[in-house]
Design a protein around this motif. Sequence first.
Motif, PDB file in Angstrom:
ATOM      1  N   ARG A   1      -2.283   0.457  -4.574  1.00  0.00           N
ATOM      2  CA  ARG A   1      -1.770  -0.889  -4.358  1.00  0.00           C
ATOM      3  C   ARG A   1      -0.756  -1.247  -5.441  1.00  0.00           C
ATOM      4  O   ARG A   1      -1.048  -1.119  -6.630  1.00  0.00           O
ATOM      5  CB  ARG A   1      -2.908  -1.908  -4.368  1.00  0.00           C
TER       6      ARG A   1
ATOM      7  N   GLU B   1       0.869  -1.166   0.000  1.00  0.00           N
ATOM      8  CA  GLU B   1       0.000   0.000   0.000  1.00  0.00           C
ATOM      9  C   GLU B   1       0.907   1.217   0.000  1.00  0.00           C
ATOM     10  O   GLU B   1       1.657   1.438   0.947  1.00  0.00           O
ATOM     11  CB  GLU B   1      -0.902   0.027   1.246  1.00  0.00           C
TER      12      GLU B   1
ATOM     13  N   ARG C   1      -2.848   5.255  -0.806  1.00  0.00           N
ATOM     14  CA  ARG C   1      -3.480   3.929  -0.685  1.00  0.00           C
ATOM     15  C   ARG C   1      -3.353   3.109  -1.969  1.00  0.00           C
ATOM     16  O   ARG C   1      -3.965   2.041  -2.077  1.00  0.00           O
ATOM     17  CB  ARG C   1      -4.963   4.096  -0.350  1.00  0.00           C
TER      18      ARG C   1
END
Length: 197
Positions: free
Chosen positions: A193, A135, A191
């Motif tokens: 990925r 993340e 955030r």
Amino acid sequence: MIREFQLADWFTLANAACGMYVLFSMMSYLETGHVSHIYFACGLVLAAFVFDVLDGSIARWRKMTSVLGRELDSLSDVISFGVAPALIAFGCGMNGLIDRMILAGFVACGVSRLARFNVTAEALSMGQDKVKYFEGTPIPTSLLLVGVMFVAATQGALGEALWFGDVSLGGFTLHPLVLLFALSGALMVSRIRIPKI
């Protein structure tokens, strides 16, 4: 305590030592002005990255991972890929007040990113030996920023000759190049990925 160290932990400590030598090298550059110290500092960040890759590989190969090893890794990464690149940038000329604030923010983002990883690693691994994705961008991606500084040093773009010059904001100096560090810090705490290879 030393008796509890695994083989991988020694590679992690080598990562930290490389990061510390970056700091010494940049202090030598600020004292002497010899650009070779910047080259050496940038090379040490690359060496720290090699040790960082090796420690994880060795731990998985020997099936000997530990909480101590994970914490050592994070602390070493803060030095080598957070503090060291920020000091290289400072030494290369990004040393105005706003530059310093951005570089300190970059390090704080790196620390936050590593803390979040340590807290969530178990959940992200889904019962496997390693996590499936990151993340936010991993802190070793700061190696790209170090590469930019290395190229700048080879071209003599240091100090007042730094690429894109400087601007004055409210009487305080900002070098636009430092915004790369702001972007990197923001990506680390994002955030998004990123699959782990």
